[in-house]
Design an enzyme around this catalytic site. Structure first.
Site, short mmCIF file in Angstrom:
data_model
loop_
_atom_site.label_atom_id
_atom_site.label_comp_id
_atom_site.label_asym_id
_atom_site.label_seq_id
_atom_site.Cartn_x
_atom_site.Cartn_y
_atom_site.Cartn_z
N GLY A 8 0.85 -1.18 0.00
CA GLY A 8 0.00 0.00 0.00
C GLY A 8 0.89 1.23 0.00
N CYS B 159 -8.65 22.33 16.95
CA CYS B 159 -8.69 22.56 18.40
C CYS B 159 -8.39 21.27 19.15
CB CYS B 159 -10.03 23.16 18.78
SG CYS B 159 -10.17 24.79 18.06
#
Ligand code: LLP
Length: 412
Positions: free
Chosen positions: A275, A341
């Protein structure tokens, strides 16, 4: 290939600054020829074996345009969902080149895959074997399968991407396989023609591969004696790349002399499932410096791209090189952070880097695998665009989501 030429960061023959003027930041870029070179290199590594399927692990990066170029190179697919199967087929791939891995294949996924005539299921549990058999019986089909073995060999990689030691949820232990041999043989609608493994990702040492294949070799002999007709082996993926430019990537020389020679001796058909190796180094995440913030003796580079665009640093403490698009003489030490955040929304801490100022761009290198494919809308941020580069040409292979795209499935 993404590298500096005369202190300007280039992707193939394109000055990446030009792209930053055209495409909205942040965005991903991919070098088409880097992907092709990696594919051809791996084909060459396996070229001494007779019957090989290179099945790309679609999860690493599944853009249709990238899948299409792989399919044109004769690359098959290792998939973990019906979505990945359908994407591979949509890009032009043939079902008979698909192997289906994954621990939680649903009834619907199994049924659809049998109807599509995929090459093989890599079975991860006894209940899954029974389930595939039952569905195949209903459809009056006999389907080819592999048993995914957990060979209990440590891949010497990050704990979160280790998959082949006792205690991992993947595959079956040798003990379970032997204990259930008679049951597995009694399932008339599945034909177990192969054993498979995938011991981990981002391996740089070739030794664990060799050790695990040796374990598989012994097990294959044993279960052949129990009456299984094993003709294939699937050795999984896991070939690592050099995220740190001072490091070496996967040791292909050792892999060739040890593992490939062993596979030759075993005289079976071989599948491998790379991959990351095909796409990681081809890609970069281009981001703009929004602010340079100095606080209690630290210098933060606050970028417009964050962990929702590339989560590997936050999730696995992954290391990626960060290169400004223009390399300058002066250097400084920076913490590179994104806008999300979360305290973990960082790409690097205390990294020496040529000086950056507000409005400059930087590239997070080797982000082509498990980058965009793991991106999310966290903090209501749209998925960003993907740009392909081919020598001196560039073209968009995925548009940035609009606000409307992002909310279109919500019901108010
Ligand atoms: N085959 C199977 C059954 C797999 O589970 C995987 C990856 C592969 C092949 C491909 O492995 P590769 O050649 O890419 O190492 N998100 C993590 C990586 C997760 C890998 C999961 N399985 C990361 O960003 O490092």
């Amino acid at each position: 290939m993404i590298e500096y030429r005369n202190n300007i960061l280039m992707c193939e023959d394109i000055d990446i600054r030009e792209l930053a003027e055209i495409y909205e930041s942040p965005f991903y870029i991919y070098s088409r020829n880097d992907i092709l070179n990696k594919i051809r290199f791996l084909k060459d590594i396996f070229s001494s074996l007779n019957d090989v399927l290179i099945a790309y692990a679609v999860k690493a990066e599944n853009n249709l345009s990238i899948l299409k170029m792989m399919i044109e190179e004769g690359i098959g697919a290792d998939v973990v969902s019906i979505g990945e199967i359908l994407k591979y087929i949509k890009a032009g791939g043939k079902p008979h080149n698909i192997v289906f891995s994954g621990v939680a294949k649903t009834k619907e996924e199994i049924k659809k895959s049998i109807e599509l005539n995929i090459k093989r299921f890599n079975i991860e549990s006894i209940p899954e074997a029974v389930r595939i058999n039952d569905i195949a019986k209903e459809l009056k089909k006999r389907v080819k399968c592999s048993i995914r073995v957990n060979p209990n060999v440590d891949a010497h990689t990050h704990q979160k991407i280790t998959t082949g030691i006792n205690g991992n949820k993947f595959g079956l232990s040798i003990k379970t396989i032997k204990e259930n041999a008679e049951l597995l043989k009694s399932l008339d609608n599945i034909e177990i023609e192969s054993l498979s493994m995938h011991i981990g990702s981002q391996m740089t040492d070739a030794e664990p591969f060799y050790k695990a294949i040796l374990v598989m070799k012994d097990l294959i002999e044993e279960i052949k004696n129990m009456g299984f007709n094993i003709t294939d082996i699937d050795i999984g993926g896991g070939y690592g790349v050099r995220y740190n430019r001072d490091n070496l990537g996967f040791d292909f020389d050792k892999f060739k002399t040890e593992s490939i020679n062993l596979l030759k001796e075993m005289n079976l058909k071989v599948t491998t499932e790379p991959g990351r190796y095909f796409t990681a180094e081809s890609g970069a995440l281009i981001m703009r410096v929004e602010y340079v913030k100095e606080e209690l003796g630290r210098k933060y580079i606050i970028l417009d791209g964050g962990m929702n665009d590339y989560i590997r640093a936050a999730m696995y403490d992954a290391y990626n090189e960060i290169y400004p698009l223009v390399k300058k003489e002066n250097v400084s030490n920076y913490d590179f952070a994104g806008p999300i955040c979360e305290s973990s929304d960082f790409f690097a801490y205390n990294r020496e880097c040529s000086e950056l100022k507000e409005g400059d761009y930087a590239a997070l290198l080797d982000a082509g695998a498990y980058g965009f494919s793991m991106a999310s809308n966290y903090n209501s941020r749209p998925l960003i665009s993907q740009i392909m580069i081919d020598k001196d040409k560039h073209y968009i292979i995925r548009k940035k989501q609009t606000f409307e795209d992002m909310i279109k499935d919500e019901i108010i």
